[in-house]
Design a protein around this motif. Structure first.
Motif, PDB file in Angstrom:
ATOM      1  N   MET A   1     -13.394 -29.859 -10.763  1.00  0.00           N
ATOM      2  CA  MET A   1     -14.378 -30.133 -11.787  1.00  0.00           C
ATOM      3  C   MET A   1     -15.083 -31.442 -11.433  1.00  0.00           C
ATOM      4  O   MET A   1     -14.459 -32.405 -11.022  1.00  0.00           O
ATOM      5  CB  MET A   1     -13.688 -30.205 -13.148  1.00  0.00           C
ATOM      6  N   SER A   2     -16.375 -31.477 -11.598  1.00  0.00           N
ATOM      7  CA  SER A   2     -17.140 -32.665 -11.233  1.00  0.00           C
ATOM      8  C   SER A   2     -17.189 -33.663 -12.393  1.00  0.00           C
ATOM      9  O   SER A   2     -16.944 -33.332 -13.544  1.00  0.00           O
ATOM     10  CB  SER A   2     -18.551 -32.272 -10.821  1.00  0.00           C
ATOM     11  N   GLU A   3     -17.490 -34.879 -12.042  1.00  0.00           N
ATOM     12  CA  GLU A   3     -17.630 -35.948 -13.032  1.00  0.00           C
ATOM     13  C   GLU A   3     -18.877 -35.703 -13.879  1.00  0.00           C
ATOM     14  O   GLU A   3     -19.880 -35.193 -13.378  1.00  0.00           O
ATOM     15  CB  GLU A   3     -17.774 -37.291 -12.319  1.00  0.00           C
ATOM     16  N   PRO A   4     -18.862 -36.072 -15.155  1.00  0.00           N
ATOM     17  CA  PRO A   4     -20.074 -35.944 -15.974  1.00  0.00           C
ATOM     18  C   PRO A   4     -21.147 -36.921 -15.491  1.00  0.00           C
ATOM     19  O   PRO A   4     -20.845 -37.981 -14.938  1.00  0.00           O
ATOM     20  CB  PRO A   4     -19.601 -36.281 -17.384  1.00  0.00           C
ATOM     21  N   LEU A   5     -22.393 -36.540 -15.669  1.00  0.00           N
ATOM     22  CA  LEU A   5     -23.507 -37.370 -15.233  1.00  0.00           C
ATOM     23  C   LEU A   5     -23.594 -38.652 -16.045  1.00  0.00           C
ATOM     24  O   LEU A   5     -23.817 -39.733 -15.504  1.00  0.00           O
ATOM     25  CB  LEU A   5     -24.819 -36.585 -15.355  1.00  0.00           C
ATOM     26  N   VAL A   6     -23.394 -38.557 -17.350  1.00  0.00           N
ATOM     27  CA  VAL A   6     -23.480 -39.714 -18.237  1.00  0.00           C
ATOM     28  C   VAL A   6     -22.252 -39.723 -19.133  1.00  0.00           C
ATOM     29  O   VAL A   6     -21.836 -38.686 -19.648  1.00  0.00           O
ATOM     30  CB  VAL A   6     -24.761 -39.651 -19.109  1.00  0.00           C
ATOM     31  N   ARG A   7     -21.702 -40.908 -19.311  1.00  0.00           N
ATOM     32  CA  ARG A   7     -20.569 -41.064 -20.214  1.00  0.00           C
ATOM     33  C   ARG A   7     -20.762 -42.347 -21.010  1.00  0.00           C
ATOM     34  O   ARG A   7     -20.956 -43.412 -20.431  1.00  0.00           O
ATOM     35  CB  ARG A   7     -19.266 -41.130 -19.430  1.00  0.00           C
ATOM     36  N   ILE A   8     -20.755 -42.235 -22.314  1.00  0.00           N
ATOM     37  CA  ILE A   8     -20.886 -43.412 -23.173  1.00  0.00           C
ATOM     38  C   ILE A   8     -19.485 -43.937 -23.431  1.00  0.00           C
ATOM     39  O   ILE A   8     -18.644 -43.240 -24.006  1.00  0.00           O
ATOM     40  CB  ILE A   8     -21.608 -43.067 -24.487  1.00  0.00           C
ATOM     41  N   VAL A   9     -19.255 -45.183 -23.008  1.00  0.00           N
ATOM     42  CA  VAL A   9     -17.926 -45.761 -23.119  1.00  0.00           C
ATOM     43  C   VAL A   9     -17.729 -46.403 -24.483  1.00  0.00           C
ATOM     44  O   VAL A   9     -16.728 -46.180 -25.152  1.00  0.00           O
ATOM     45  CB  VAL A   9     -17.692 -46.786 -21.990  1.00  0.00           C
TER      46      VAL A   9
END
Length: 66
Positions: A1-9
């Motif tokens: 599974m690939s990493e998400p493009l955007v992640r709000i921390v």
């Protein structure tokens, strides 16, 4: 599974930051769609078009032997 493009921390976006993020993601998606939708164009041999061929070949013609 690939990493998400955007992640709000943490934190939250105001209206201007959300609009900027939306514009960037929309532009990126449009570029990806344009490059993926461009089909490869194969050259067409104009000398073998059906409308340029004679309508009938004799059954004993040399063209039918091929």
């Amino acid at each position: 599974m690939s990493e998400p493009l955007v992640r709000i921390v943490r934190g939250s976006l105001n209206a201007e930051e959300l609009a900027a993020l939306t514009a960037v993601l929309t532009a990126r998606a449009a570029v990806a769609a344009a490059t993926a939708a461009a089909p490869a164009v194969e050259p067409v041999a104009t000398w073998s078009r059906i409308e340029r061929r004679p309508a009938y070949f004799s059954p004993v013609s040399w063209q039918q032997a091929a």
